[in-house]
Design a protein around this motif. Structure first.
Motif, PDB file in Angstrom:
ATOM      1  N   MET A   1       0.886  -1.069   0.120  1.00  0.00           N
ATOM      2  CA  MET A   1      -0.170  -0.072  -0.234  1.00  0.00           C
ATOM      3  C   MET A   1       0.911   1.062  -0.053  1.00  0.00           C
ATOM      4  O   MET A   1       0.691   2.205  -0.801  1.00  0.00           O
ATOM      5  N   GLN A   2       1.955   1.243   0.842  1.00  0.00           N
ATOM      6  CA  GLN A   2       2.820   2.216   0.790  1.00  0.00           C
ATOM      7  C   GLN A   2       3.412   2.408  -0.296  1.00  0.00           C
ATOM      8  O   GLN A   2       3.994   3.486  -0.948  1.00  0.00           O
ATOM      9  N   THR A   3       3.697   1.340  -1.090  1.00  0.00           N
ATOM     10  CA  THR A   3       4.646   1.497  -2.498  1.00  0.00           C
ATOM     11  C   THR A   3       3.473   1.841  -3.644  1.00  0.00           C
ATOM     12  O   THR A   3       4.018   2.757  -4.462  1.00  0.00           O
ATOM     13  N   LEU A   4       2.299   1.773  -3.310  1.00  0.00           N
ATOM     14  CA  LEU A   4       1.311   2.244  -4.510  1.00  0.00           C
ATOM     15  C   LEU A   4       1.134   3.763  -4.418  1.00  0.00           C
ATOM     16  O   LEU A   4       0.890   4.540  -5.353  1.00  0.00           O
ATOM     17  N   LEU A   5       1.289   4.282  -3.156  1.00  0.00           N
ATOM     18  CA  LEU A   5       0.905   5.588  -2.648  1.00  0.00           C
ATOM     19  C   LEU A   5       1.811   6.511  -3.679  1.00  0.00           C
ATOM     20  O   LEU A   5       1.194   7.679  -4.229  1.00  0.00           O
ATOM     21  N   PRO A   6       2.975   6.401  -3.678  1.00  0.00           N
ATOM     22  CA  PRO A   6       3.893   7.278  -4.336  1.00  0.00           C
ATOM     23  C   PRO A   6       3.653   7.256  -5.754  1.00  0.00           C
ATOM     24  O   PRO A   6       3.571   8.271  -6.439  1.00  0.00           O
ATOM     25  N   ILE A   7       3.145   5.996  -6.489  1.00  0.00           N
ATOM     26  CA  ILE A   7       3.007   6.050  -7.780  1.00  0.00           C
ATOM     27  C   ILE A   7       1.755   6.727  -8.156  1.00  0.00           C
ATOM     28  O   ILE A   7       1.566   7.501  -9.091  1.00  0.00           O
ATOM     29  N   ILE A   8       0.814   6.607  -7.047  1.00  0.00           N
ATOM     30  CA  ILE A   8      -0.673   7.481  -7.420  1.00  0.00           C
ATOM     31  C   ILE A   8      -0.394   8.956  -7.583  1.00  0.00           C
ATOM     32  O   ILE A   8      -0.898   9.682  -8.108  1.00  0.00           O
ATOM     33  N   VAL A   9       0.488   9.056  -6.398  1.00  0.00           N
ATOM     34  CA  VAL A   9       0.672  10.649  -6.353  1.00  0.00           C
ATOM     35  C   VAL A   9       1.619  11.186  -7.686  1.00  0.00           C
ATOM     36  O   VAL A   9       1.232  12.361  -8.132  1.00  0.00           O
ATOM     37  N   ALA A  10       2.465  10.162  -8.178  1.00  0.00           N
ATOM     38  CA  ALA A  10       3.158  10.633  -9.515  1.00  0.00           C
ATOM     39  C   ALA A  10       2.244  10.842 -10.498  1.00  0.00           C
ATOM     40  O   ALA A  10       2.005  11.560 -11.095  1.00  0.00           O
ATOM     41  N   VAL A  11       1.139   9.748 -10.554  1.00  0.00           N
ATOM     42  CA  VAL A  11       0.168   9.874 -11.764  1.00  0.00           C
ATOM     43  C   VAL A  11      -0.611  10.952 -11.495  1.00  0.00           C
ATOM     44  O   VAL A  11      -0.920  11.726 -12.689  1.00  0.00           O
ATOM     45  N   ILE A  12      -1.026  11.313 -10.332  1.00  0.00           N
ATOM     46  CA  ILE A  12      -1.903  12.667 -10.246  1.00  0.00           C
ATOM     47  C   ILE A  12      -1.095  13.895 -10.452  1.00  0.00           C
ATOM     48  O   ILE A  12      -1.594  14.686 -11.143  1.00  0.00           O
ATOM     49  N   GLY A  13       0.057  13.721 -10.067  1.00  0.00           N
ATOM     50  CA  GLY A  13       1.082  14.901 -10.353  1.00  0.00           C
ATOM     51  C   GLY A  13       1.187  15.160 -11.925  1.00  0.00           C
ATOM     52  O   GLY A  13       1.031  16.102 -12.458  1.00  0.00           O
ATOM     53  N   LEU A  14       1.550  13.845 -12.448  1.00  0.00           N
ATOM     54  CA  LEU A  14       1.364  14.084 -14.142  1.00  0.00           C
ATOM     55  C   LEU A  14       0.048  14.585 -14.618  1.00  0.00           C
ATOM     56  O   LEU A  14       0.191  15.478 -15.408  1.00  0.00           O
ATOM     57  N   ILE A  15      -0.935  13.912 -14.255  1.00  0.00           N
ATOM     58  CA  ILE A  15      -2.041  14.578 -14.856  1.00  0.00           C
ATOM     59  C   ILE A  15      -2.400  16.029 -14.200  1.00  0.00           C
ATOM     60  O   ILE A  15      -2.711  16.635 -15.304  1.00  0.00           O
ATOM     61  N   ALA A  16      -2.082  16.284 -13.118  1.00  0.00           N
ATOM     62  CA  ALA A  16      -2.172  17.711 -12.855  1.00  0.00           C
ATOM     63  C   ALA A  16      -1.218  18.654 -13.690  1.00  0.00           C
ATOM     64  O   ALA A  16      -1.660  19.744 -14.299  1.00  0.00           O
ATOM     65  N   GLY A  17      -0.248  18.257 -13.885  1.00  0.00           N
ATOM     66  CA  GLY A  17       0.847  19.035 -14.686  1.00  0.00           C
ATOM     67  C   GLY A  17       0.346  18.843 -16.246  1.00  0.00           C
ATOM     68  O   GLY A  17       0.539  19.880 -16.645  1.00  0.00           O
ATOM     69  N   ALA A  18      -0.062  18.049 -16.644  1.00  0.00           N
ATOM     70  CA  ALA A  18      -0.436  17.875 -18.031  1.00  0.00           C
ATOM     71  C   ALA A  18      -1.819  18.844 -18.120  1.00  0.00           C
ATOM     72  O   ALA A  18      -1.884  19.645 -19.013  1.00  0.00           O
ATOM     73  N   LEU A  19      -2.578  18.838 -17.199  1.00  0.00           N
ATOM     74  CA  LEU A  19      -3.914  19.699 -17.177  1.00  0.00           C
ATOM     75  C   LEU A  19      -3.440  21.218 -17.084  1.00  0.00           C
ATOM     76  O   LEU A  19      -3.878  21.973 -18.120  1.00  0.00           O
ATOM     77  N   VAL A  20      -2.528  21.279 -16.189  1.00  0.00           N
ATOM     78  CA  VAL A  20      -2.057  22.940 -16.061  1.00  0.00           C
ATOM     79  C   VAL A  20      -1.114  23.155 -17.431  1.00  0.00           C
ATOM     80  O   VAL A  20      -1.626  24.373 -17.912  1.00  0.00           O
ATOM     81  N   GLY A  21      -0.638  22.336 -18.094  1.00  0.00           N
ATOM     82  CA  GLY A  21       0.256  22.628 -19.327  1.00  0.00           C
ATOM     83  C   GLY A  21      -0.954  22.959 -20.505  1.00  0.00           C
ATOM     84  O   GLY A  21      -0.810  23.691 -21.280  1.00  0.00           O
ATOM     85  N   TRP A  22      -2.104  22.235 -20.242  1.00  0.00           N
ATOM     86  CA  TRP A  22      -2.998  22.462 -21.558  1.00  0.00           C
ATOM     87  C   TRP A  22      -3.620  23.576 -21.171  1.00  0.00           C
ATOM     88  O   TRP A  22      -3.693  24.328 -22.243  1.00  0.00           O
ATOM     89  N   ILE A  23      -3.792  23.853 -19.994  1.00  0.00           N
ATOM     90  CA  ILE A  23      -4.432  25.083 -19.845  1.00  0.00           C
ATOM     91  C   ILE A  23      -3.607  26.383 -20.267  1.00  0.00           C
ATOM     92  O   ILE A  23      -4.152  27.285 -20.923  1.00  0.00           O
ATOM     93  N   VAL A  24      -2.501  26.177 -19.957  1.00  0.00           N
ATOM     94  CA  VAL A  24      -1.213  27.632 -20.326  1.00  0.00           C
ATOM     95  C   VAL A  24      -1.291  27.421 -21.778  1.00  0.00           C
ATOM     96  O   VAL A  24      -1.318  28.317 -22.231  1.00  0.00           O
ATOM     97  N   ALA A  25      -1.080  26.441 -22.353  1.00  0.00           N
ATOM     98  CA  ALA A  25      -0.995  26.306 -23.834  1.00  0.00           C
ATOM     99  C   ALA A  25      -2.172  26.803 -24.488  1.00  0.00           C
ATOM    100  O   ALA A  25      -2.037  27.382 -25.469  1.00  0.00           O
ATOM    101  N   SER A  26      -3.502  26.400 -23.906  1.00  0.00           N
ATOM    102  CA  SER A  26      -4.586  26.878 -24.478  1.00  0.00           C
ATOM    103  C   SER A  26      -4.621  28.480 -24.384  1.00  0.00           C
ATOM    104  O   SER A  26      -4.954  29.216 -25.207  1.00  0.00           O
ATOM    105  N   ARG A  27      -4.326  29.044 -23.418  1.00  0.00           N
ATOM    106  CA  ARG A  27      -4.359  30.306 -23.067  1.00  0.00           C
ATOM    107  C   ARG A  27      -3.142  31.190 -23.991  1.00  0.00           C
ATOM    108  O   ARG A  27      -3.452  32.056 -24.647  1.00  0.00           O
ATOM    109  N   ALA A  28      -2.268  30.471 -24.138  1.00  0.00           N
ATOM    110  CA  ALA A  28      -1.192  31.230 -24.983  1.00  0.00           C
ATOM    111  C   ALA A  28      -1.706  31.058 -26.447  1.00  0.00           C
ATOM    112  O   ALA A  28      -1.231  32.037 -27.311  1.00  0.00           O
ATOM    113  N   GLY A  29      -2.307  30.106 -26.891  1.00  0.00           N
ATOM    114  CA  GLY A  29      -3.005  29.830 -28.259  1.00  0.00           C
ATOM    115  C   GLY A  29      -3.685  31.003 -28.437  1.00  0.00           C
ATOM    116  O   GLY A  29      -3.943  31.522 -29.390  1.00  0.00           O
ATOM    117  N   LYS A  30      -4.720  31.133 -27.324  1.00  0.00           N
ATOM    118  CA  LYS A  30      -5.634  32.262 -27.699  1.00  0.00           C
ATOM    119  C   LYS A  30      -5.123  33.620 -27.810  1.00  0.00           C
ATOM    120  O   LYS A  30      -5.320  34.488 -28.372  1.00  0.00           O
TER     121      LYS A  30
END
Length: 520
Positions: free
Chosen positions: A1-30
Motif C-alpha cells: 500500500m505504501q508502495t502504490l501511494l507514491p505511484i498514485i501521487v506521481a500519476v496524479i502529479g502528471l495528470i495535474a501537470g498535463a492539465l496545467v500545461g494544457w490550460i497554459v498552452a490553450s491560453r497562449a494559443g488564444k
C-alpha cells in the motif's frame, strides 16, 4: 500500500501537470490568435488605406490624361480650323482674281466695241467728206466753165491744183486725228505689255572684256609664276592658249585672250597653282587638264541652271552644254546666256498675252542665239549655225524658223518668230543692255540725219537722244503747218524702210516763221 501511494501521487502529479500545461498552452494559443487577428486587421486596414491612395492617384492620373487629351484635341481642332480658314481665304482670293480677270475681259470687250464704233463713225465721216469734195468739184467745174476764154483742160488743171492743196490739208487733219487716236490706244497697250515683260526679268549687264585679273597673296609669287628663264610662264601660256602679263600691278597678274572659255580655264588653273604652291611645267600641265575638266562641269551646270530658270526640262544634253558656253560669250557687252534667258521669259509672257502657247515661245527664246556658242572659227551667221544645231537635235519647225528668222533673214512662218524678234529687240535695246563703239554710234546718227535731209523743204535735221529721236527743221515758206503732219509720216516711213535700229525713233517737225526788220 505504501508502495502504490507514491505511484498514485506521481500519476496524479502528471495528470495535474498535463492539465496545467494544457490550460497554459490553450491560453497562449488564444493570445497568439488574438495577436494574429489584430495584425491581420491592421494589415487589412493598411491595405485598404493603400488601395484608397492608389485609387485616388489613378483617378488623378486619369483626370490629367483626360485634360491632356482634351488640350491636344482642342489644339488639333484649332489647327484644322485655321487650315480651313486659310483654304477659304485662298478660295476667296481665287474668286477675286477670276472676277478681276472677268472684269478686265469685259473692259477689253467694251474697248473693242468702242473702237469699232469709232472706226465706223470715222468711215462714215470720210465718206461724207468724199461726197462733199465731189460736190465742191462739180460746183467749181461749173463755175470755171462759165469763165470766158478758159478751156475745159485749163479749167481742169486749175481745179485740180486747188483741190489737191485742199485735199492735202483735209487729209493731213484726218491723218493727224486718226494717228493720234491710234497712237494713244496702241501705246497704252504696247507700253503695258512691255512693262509687264521687262519687270519679269531685270538682269545685270557685263562689260565686254578680253582680260582677267588674278589676285596674288604676295608679289613674291610673280617670280615663281615666271620661273627660271621664264619656263613656267611659257609652259602655262602653251597649255592654256592665253597670254600672261606680269607687270607692276601690285599683287596681281593679268590673263589676256579673246577666247573667254580659255581665259576662264587659265584663271582657274592659275589660282589652283597659287594655292598649291608647286609651280613647275609638269604641275602646270596637270593642273590645266584638271581645270579643263572642271570647266566642262561649270559649263554644263550653267546650261542646266538656265534651263531650270526658264522651266525647260527636256532639252538635249548637247544643247544644254552649248547653252552653258553662252555664259562666257558677250554681244555688245551683254552676256548672251542672260540675254537668252531674258528673251525666253519675255517671249513666254508676250505669247500668253496673245493667247498663244507660252512654252513654245519660251523654248524658242532660249535657243534663238544658240549659234553664238559655236560661231567663232566657223563659217556662217549665228542664225544659220543655230538652225543647223537645232535641226540636228530634232527641234520642231516652229523653233527652227524662230532661230533662223529672229533677225528677219528669212520670212516669218509663224507668230512665234515675230514674238522672238520683238523680245530680242526689247532685251537688246533696254537702257544699259548693250554698248556700241563710238564710230558705229556716229555713223548711225549720220545715216539718220541724212535720211531726213533728203526731203524737199527740210532745212536741217538733228539726231538726238542717242538716235532715238530726229528733229527736222523745215523752211516755213515751203512747208505749211498742215503739211508737217504728212512730212513727219513720210520721214518716219523712210527711216523704217532704210535703217536698222532697236526700239523706235521719234520724228519731230519744227516750223517757225520770223519777220525781221531794222529801224534806221
Amino acid at each position: 500500500m505504501q508502495t502504490l501511494l507514491p505511484i498514485i501521487v506521481a500519476v496524479i502529479g502528471l495528470i495535474a501537470g498535463a492539465l496545467v500545461g494544457w490550460i497554459v498552452a490553450s491560453r497562449a494559443g488564444k493570445n497568439r490568435l488574438r495577436d494574429a487577428e489584430a495584425k491581420s486587421n491592421q494589415i487589412i486596414d493598411e491595405a485598404n488605406h493603400q488601395s484608397d491612395i492608389i485609387l485616388k492617384e489613378a483617378e488623378l492620373a486619369a483626370k490629367d490624361e483626360l485634360i491632356k487629351m482634351k488640350q491636344e484635341f482642342e489644339k488639333e481642332t484649332q489647327a484644322r480650323r485655321n487650315e480651313i480658314q486659310r483654304d477659304i481665304r485662298k478660295l476667296n482670293d481665287k474668286d477675286s482674281s477670276v472676277e478681276r480677270k472677268m472684269d478686265l475681259l469685259a473692259k477689253k470687250d467694251r474697248d473693242i466695241r468702242t473702237r469699232e464704233r469709232l472706226l465706223a463713225q470715222k468711215e462714215k465721216q470720210i465718206k461724207q467728206r468724199d461726197n462733199e469734195l465731189q460736190d465742191l468739184i462739180d460746183r467749181q467745174n461749173r463755175q470755171l466753165e462759165r469763165i470766158a476764154g478758159m478751156s475745159a483742160e485749163e479749167a481742169k488743171t486749175l481745179l485740180m491744183e486747188n483741190l489737191e492743196h485742199e485735199a492735202r490739208a483735209e487729209a493731213a487733219k484726218i491723218v493727224k486725228s486718226i494717228k493720234e487716236k491710234a497712237e494713244t490706244d496702241a501705246q497704252r497697250e504696247a507700253r503695258q505689255i512691255i512693262i509687264d515683260s521687262i519687270q519679269r526679268c531685270a538682269a545685270e549687264t557685263t562689260a565686254d572684256s578680253t582680260v582677267s585679273v588674278v589676285s596674288l597673296p604676295t608679289d613674291e609669287l610673280k617670280g615663281r609664276i615666271i620661273g627660271r628663264e621664264g619656263r613656267n610662264i611659257r609652259a602655262f601660256e602653251i597649255a592654256t592658249g592665253v597670254d600672261v602679263i606680269v607687270d607692276d600691278t601690285p599683287e596681281a597678274v593679268i590673263l589676256s585672250g579673246f577666247d573667254p572659255i580659255r581665259r576662264e580655264t587659265a584663271r582657274i588653273a592659275l589660282e589652283k597653282l597659287i594655292l598649291d604652291g608647286r609651280i613647275h611645267p609638269a604641275r602646270i600641265e596637270e593642273t590645266v587638264k584638271k581645270s579643263e575638266k572642271e570647266m566642262e562641269v561649270i559649263i554644263r551646270e550653267a546650261g542646266e541652271q538656265a534651263c531650270f530658270e526658264v522651266g525647260i526640262h527636256d532639252l538635249d544634253t548637247e544643247l544644254i552644254k552649248l547653252l552653258g558656253r553662252l555664259k562666257y560669250r558677250t554681244s555688245y557687252g551683254q552676256n548672251v546666256l542672260q540675254h537668252s534667258i531674258e528673251v525666253s521669259n519675255l517671249s513666254a509672257h508676250i505669247a500668253s498675252m496673245l493667247e498663244l502657247d507660252p512654252e513654245t515661245a519660251r523654248r524658242a527664246g532660249l535657243l534663238h542665239d544658240i549659234g553664238k556658242a559655236v560661231d567663232r572659227g566657223q563659217e556662217g551667221t549665228h542664225t544659220e549655225l543655230g538652225y543647223d544645231i537645232a535641226r540636228r537635235h530634232n527641234e520642231n519647225p516652229i523653233i527652227l524658223n524662230a532661230i533662223l528668222g529672229h533677225h528677219e533673214d528669212v520670212e516669218a512662218e509663224t507668230p512665234y518668230t515675230i514674238i522672238i524678234q520683238a523680245a530680242d529687240a526689247i532685251s537688246g535695246a533696254r537702257p544699259g543692255a548693250r554698248r556700241e563703239s563710238l564710230e558705229n554710234y556716229i555713223k548711225r546718227l549720220e545715216r539718220l540725219e541724212k535720211v531726213a535731209d533728203g526731203f524737199t523743204g527740210v532745212d536741217k535735221a538733228y539726231a538726238i537722244q542717242a538716235g532715238r529721236e530726229v528733229r527736222v527743221i523745215v523752211e516755213p515758206m515751203e512747208v505749211d503747218d498742215k503739211e508737217t503732219v504728212i512730212l513727219a509720216s513720210e520721214i518716219a516711213q523712210k527711216v523704217q524702210d532704210e535703217l536698222e535700229y532697236p526700239g523706235h525713233i521719234k520724228v519731230t517737225i519744227i516750223r517757225e516763221t520770223r519777220a525781221v526788220d531794222y529801224a534806221k
